[in-house]
Write an enzyme that holds these catalytic residues in place. Sequence first.
Site, short mmCIF file in Angstrom:
data_model
loop_
_atom_site.label_atom_id
_atom_site.label_comp_id
_atom_site.label_asym_id
_atom_site.label_seq_id
_atom_site.Cartn_x
_atom_site.Cartn_y
_atom_site.Cartn_z
N HIS A 135 0.85 -1.20 0.03
CA HIS A 135 -0.17 0.13 0.06
C HIS A 135 1.08 1.32 -0.26
CE1 HIS A 135 -3.63 -2.49 1.91
NE2 HIS A 135 -3.29 -2.63 0.62
N LYS A 570 -12.85 5.00 6.87
CA LYS A 570 -13.42 5.91 5.66
C LYS A 570 -14.98 5.97 5.77
CE LYS A 570 -13.03 6.87 0.67
NZ LYS A 570 -14.31 6.53 0.34
#
Length: 909
Positions: A135, A570
């Site tokens: 990532h 999120k």
Amino acid sequence: MPSHHADPDAPLRADIRRLGTLLGQTLVRQEGQALLTQVEEVRAQVRAEPDAAADRLAQVDVVTGTKLARAFSTYFHLANITEQVHRARELRRQRVDRGGWLERAARLIAERGVPADEIAAAAGRLAIRPVFTAHPTEAARRSILAKLRAVADELDAEATARAMYGAATPADPRLAELIDLLWQTDELRLDRPDPTDEARNAIYYLTDLYADAAPRVLTDLADTLRDLGVPTAPAARPLTFGTWIGGDRDGNPYVTPAVTRDVLLIQHEHGIRAAEAVLDDLISEVSVSRQLRGVSLDLSASLAADLDRLPELDERFRRVNAEEPYRLKVRCIKLKLANTRSRLRDGTPHVAGRDYLGTADLIADLELMRASLARNAGQLPAAGRLARAIRTVAAFGLHVATMDVREHAEAHHAVLAQLFERVGEVASYAALSRAQRRELLARELDSRRPLSTMDAPLTDAARRTFTVFRTIREAQERFGPDVIESYIVSMTLGVDDVLAAVVLAREAGLVDVHSGQSRVGFVPLLETPAELDAGGELLDDLLSLPAYRALLRSRGDLQEVMLGYSDSNKEAGITTSQWAIHRAQRSLRDVAAKHRVRLRLFHGRGGTVGRGGGPTHESILAQPYGTLDGAIKVTEQGEVISDKYTLPVLARENLELTVAAVLQATLLHTTPRQPLEDLARWDAAMNVVSAAAFRAYRGLVEDPDLPGYFWAATPTELLGALNIGSRPAKRPDSGAGLAGLRAIPWVFGWTQSRQIVPGWFGVGSGLAAAREAGLGGELADMHKRWQFFQTFLSNVEMTLNKTDLGIAARYVETLVPQPLRHVFATIREEYDRTVAQVLAITGESGTLERQPVLRRTLAVRDTYLEPLHHLQVALLAQYRMSSGRPDAALQRALLTTVNGIAAGMRNTG
């Protein structure tokens, strides 16, 4: 009293000033006095007249802006590495004064009076695995990181010489040389890395861990357990390493079956090389002569067989080491490793006795040597150098890190829809409900027929997904069974999502229900609050299926479940995400106990607090009781990897604190720390906090103006141009809004503009709602006695301190259209509310009052960060006004500010 006692930060500040001075000299040598003068003037003006400084920076040309951004960025790199060096020195002092993390954990275990048999059982269950992901949150290139490591080595060598001899030759000439090279090294990547590039980057850290930190921690763990009365076998694997690189297919079209094979080959190249270095040490040290000490019959027989099967062994070694059986045995092992390298490169079959398939036979060879030494007056080297070698090889294997494969749940269903259509089983697989799919797939798993053939007609996308399972089987046959152990199903919403992957694995010969064989484990990934809340029910349904239970039994009754931190954060905000994960762990724990299986939780914690991360030791100890039974996996990524593992002392510290926390939690946190009635009250209070926080957070993200505001107020459109990762920033076919934006760019944008919304938004509303409901006293009690709540507030406090809405206002005033600015008013209001509510609970006058060093460090950084922010705002305004293709020099200048801010903030996404 010595001055360093009065001001413990003085040596650190002196070194930062020194490197800053050397950087100034570099600027003069490389660019001329005018640049240094500008840097100093801007720095002073930012402190005295921030508005004037902003206006000045808005007027600079692109070339000058780039040089200024590079100057401040380089300063941050130097300041960061200096802080790491001093942190390492402080850790050494603490180790002398208080002992290491394992020693401290052992004291707590001894004080509690835990019986030796319980400690031994827990030690046998230890299975800790940091998992390195690709990532992309590390903005600095490895070329930059390597030079910074050299700066650290120089500072460390100088300090060591001063401590030993009372004086040291100043390292300034070498430091100046390194800083000149830093200035001449491009901090921007020219091309986007592919997954093999990412694999090499991870191996850079993993091989460093192999050489130093991991062997030390494993030895410390063995010594700690021995002191507690529990001897451990060197071949045990309490600590191993994992990787997603080359196996994480979810949303990354560049991770193909061929890439998976290539990455595994790269890992083995480095793993064999690292093992050879361990063996070279054994050749150097274990020079025992048969003329002076006997050797076991087992080792003699093994050595004779090796010499017979390895006729190509150099005649010189046969002659020179004829009476040194251990050295001769190691020569044979090295030759087998060389043959293994050739076999993997050429794709030829494994030949038992001539090369290794996996690590088991290599460890068996080393164990023969250790046992022989122990039986022939060599107990000390057997328990010392040989045991250390075996522990290290067992931890890393020849593959360095075990690869997880991950794919989105819908990709499996897309394959099965085409396979079932081919056999005419159902009219429309896609039209089936989840319950109907579950029934169909459970029935299919029980059947003995093949659902597919080698030439089954599939679309290209479905073929790629299907081929992965065959690639796993081929990899295990080529490299050994340990190279891939887990198959992770992203966005698991129901049992049918797991069963879909199991059925495809059956088609590839990875599982067989009827013979009770499963060559991989299947891992549901729970990523949203709804799925986290339903996780216990899902696991209960899955474990109730006889066919699946048979497969799990073949894997030692160990079920892994992954918890998604960043996506839940999120979607729901930090409060609801953290609380949902905490509750999910309890539910999963209880279901696993009901079915009498062991639970291994895989924490996808990300890096930054905004993605669900935070200090590892505290987060492990803050988990619910009984959820950690020796086994844990935790993702490591981006700038977190470089921060934790660049320096050997810090690498050892971070590995040891993780191992110590797991050991401590496994043995000492098996029952509630507080009365159940207290936990019940706190749960009720957290439900109030979470519900109100969720409403506030969703109110922000559902504001129709938020997407426009986010893209205008942040430099997120630049993330792709940074070339810091192979995976696209947005999910496929996700449109222009925020729904498909991945968690990393989401946090990246907020962080660059100093709003850091994902790290705190909604917390104030949640706490205020609880206080209004008469729970103020409960909140104070939770903060005093509940480690989960303490850790949660501590992480929030840190992100509040990094948030600077004064700087954020510059982005808004310059870049955001007037009709969208009400979003910033909402953010400011919630920020003020959150600060007030947190301080009301902690009783402090300001955030981070209990962490004065961190608070001062962040304040000093702001002096250098502010010019970068002003530059970024001005350059962004120019960038967005440019018609057609933006000017390359302008984009480079902007990306340089992004790198500098990332370095100054110590995180990207």
